[in-house]
Structure formats: C-alpha cells, structure tokens
Scaffold this active site. Structure first.
Site, PDB file in Angstrom:
ATOM      1  N   HIS A 192     -41.385  42.602 -80.372  1.00 52.33           N
ATOM      2  CA  HIS A 192     -41.576  41.198 -80.028  1.00 52.33           C
ATOM      3  C   HIS A 192     -41.193  40.823 -78.603  1.00 52.33           C
ATOM      4  CE1 HIS A 192     -42.250  37.233 -82.394  1.00 52.33           C
ATOM      5  NE2 HIS A 192     -43.370  37.875 -82.124  1.00 52.33           N
ATOM      6  N   CYS A 224     -37.607  34.134 -82.567  1.00 49.26           N
ATOM      7  CA  CYS A 224     -37.544  35.607 -82.552  1.00 49.26           C
ATOM      8  C   CYS A 224     -37.412  36.203 -81.155  1.00 49.26           C
ATOM      9  CB  CYS A 224     -38.796  36.200 -83.197  1.00 49.26           C
ATOM     10  SG  CYS A 224     -39.170  35.593 -84.843  1.00 49.26           S
TER      11      CYS A 224
HETATM   12 CA   LIG Z   1     -37.096  35.454 -86.323  1.00 44.79          CA
END
Ligand SMILES: [Ca+2]
Length: 304
Positions: free
Chosen positions: A141, A78
């Site tokens: 993130h 991610c």
């Molecule tokens: Ca991901």
C-alpha cells in the site's frame, strides 16, 4: 533510534514476546516481527475488553509480554499509517497524508500512480546495514508502480499485494489487484486468489501464515537475523476467513477473520519456540488504524 521512534509513533499497542532480560544482551541482532493488522480496532481483543474473548493467543501474548495502550498510529488510514510505521516519519513528511477525499497518496487504489519516495529510509533498509534479511507478507500500500514496490524499498522478499483486496472488478477496464511472489506476479485477487464475496471464504490468511513461517524457518536455519513485516488484510472490508473459521465467531464474519488471525499469531509464536528463538525475537502486534464500520458484519449498512 530511528527504528524505535517509528515503532513508538505508530503502535497503539504493542506486545513484546521475548522478555527484556539478559537474553537480549546475548545477541546484538534480535529478530523482529511486526504483525500489522488492517482496520482492526483496539476493542477487538479479549485482553482489551472484547466480551466474547475469541482471541486466546493474543490475550496470552499480552499476558506474557507488554502492552502499550497509549501508542497511536500516525494516521487513521492505511497508506499514511503504514508509511509512518516503515519510515518513522509523520505522514506530512513522508508524502502520504490527508484523507481519502484530498489524498496525496494517502490511499492508493489503481488510479493513484504515486508512491513512497526513494528519498525515504525504510526499516528494512536500516536493518539491512546490520545484516538483517527482510520480508513483507501481505499488503504493501505504498504505491503499485514498479519503482515503488517492496523489493525496491529494502525488502528482500515479498508475498502479497500492492493494494487492498477491493473487488471483484471488471478485468478489462479495471483489473483486479495483483498478487506477487517477490517480483513475479502470480495472479490476481478474485481470480487465481479467490475471495468469495457471498460466503466470505478465502485462504489468503492461511497463505500469509505459511509464507511467514517459511521465512522464519529459512532465516533461522541460515542463522541470519530477520525482519518479518506480517501484514494480512482479512479484517479490511470485504472481510474474509478460511473455511475452518467461517461461522465460528459470535461476532459474525468479521469475528471469524479475527479468530483466524489470532490463530495465526499463535502459530507463529509456536514456531519461534520450536526453533528455539523465542527469546531472541521481538514480536510487535498492532493495527494500521482503528476499526472501520465498513468492515463490520454488515459492512456498515446499519450505520448510514
Ligand atoms: Ca487500514
């Protein structure tokens, strides 16, 4: 050029909603929407061969737009994938690299206190110079400490969370992940923002859809060019969907999540038409990395 390189670097496929015709020459600042899925595999869409064909909106979008089957994400995880998309720079340069096991910011749970460097130039910062208003909806993130959050890195608005929706956690030792509206923390996953681990029910994709549409409408009414970074995370384990979609897919709960995302994409495209901006808006659809076994119907239990 940096904008385009970041897109081509990170997309395993993209669909351009509007045609590359004379319409674009009429406007110097087309709106840009990047729809970034989480852990969605390329084979999850009907247009790419998924036999149950449960993604009619994305399949139609592909039929009307362009597919880029040879574009790849910069990393199979991610954070580095998202950092590369937003900076146009390879993970080894943007500071998010390697795998979970040897990560330097590559995966950002609560324990990792690093984040995106202030030296990096992100897409919304580049677009701001051209008068764009930018919003991120969903998962960030790139660091959860205050200095790393989206509004410190070029975005004008944010509705979503700094990290994955893992949990529920013991709130006294390891708190659940917070959900923000701009710089205000509204609550936490599993608490104010429910995700039922047993049934898979959550209204989060619905919320993210409404937030995205609201932003598009406001900017269109104000006649401002916009960048919407729409990053729902329903296909990341533990997968979730809202009640109208639960149990509807032939592919289990994961398929339910995909169906709701497909519906949401269709709804956003419908609003572009309603607002008369479908020919002035680039819409890219992609995923941050490929399918994860842990997100499957049995969360990887058959694959030990
Ligand atoms: Ca991901």
């Amino acid at each position: 050029m940096r904008v385009m390189s970041s897109l081509t670097l990170s997309l395993f496929f993209s669909i351009i909603c509007c045609s590359l015709t004379e319409k674009l020459s009429n406007t110097s600042s087309p709106n840009i929407i990047i729809m970034l899925m989480d852990d969605m595999g390329w084979g999850d869409l009907g247009v790419l061969g998924q036999p149950s064909k449960e993604t009619p909106n994305l399949d139609a979008m592909a039929a009307q737009g362009m597919l880029f089957p040879n574009f790849y994400t910069a990393n199979p995880l991610c954070s580095p994938s998202r950092a590369a998309l937003l900076t146009g720079r390879l993970p080894v340069r943007n500071g998010f690299y390697t795998t979970n096991g040897h990560a330097r910011n590559a995966y950002t749970p609560q324990e990792i206190v690093g984040g995106i460097s202030k030296d990096e130039m992100l897409l919304p910062q580049i677009m701001k110079k051209k008068g764009y208003v930018s919003k991120i909806v969903g998962k960030w993130h790139l660091g959860h400490r205050p200095q790393y959050l989206p509004l410190k890195n070029g975005f004008d608005e944010w509705f979503g969370a700094p990290d994955c929706h893992f949990g529920p956690y013991n709130s006294s030792i390891r708190p659940n992940i917070p959900v923000y509206n701009n710089s205000e923390m509204l609550g936490r996953y599993y608490e104010e923002f429910k995700i039922d681990r047993k049934t898979g029910e959550s209204n989060l994709t619905r919320m993210y859809l409404l937030e995205g549409v609201d932003f598009i409408r406001r900017q269109t009414e104000a006649q401002r060019p916009f960048f919407l970074y729409w990053a729902p995370d329903a296909t990341h384990a533990p997968v979730y969907a809202s009640k109208p979609f639960l149990g509807k897919s032939q592919r289990g709960r994961y398929g339910d999540a995909v169906m709701e995302l497909d519906y949401s994409v269709g709804h956003i495209l419908l609003w572009l038409k309603r607002l008369g901006i479908e020919n002035d808006t680039f819409v890219f659809f992609t995923s941050d990395n490929g399918a994860a076994l842990m997100s499957g119907p049995n969360e990887g239990k058959h694959y030990k």
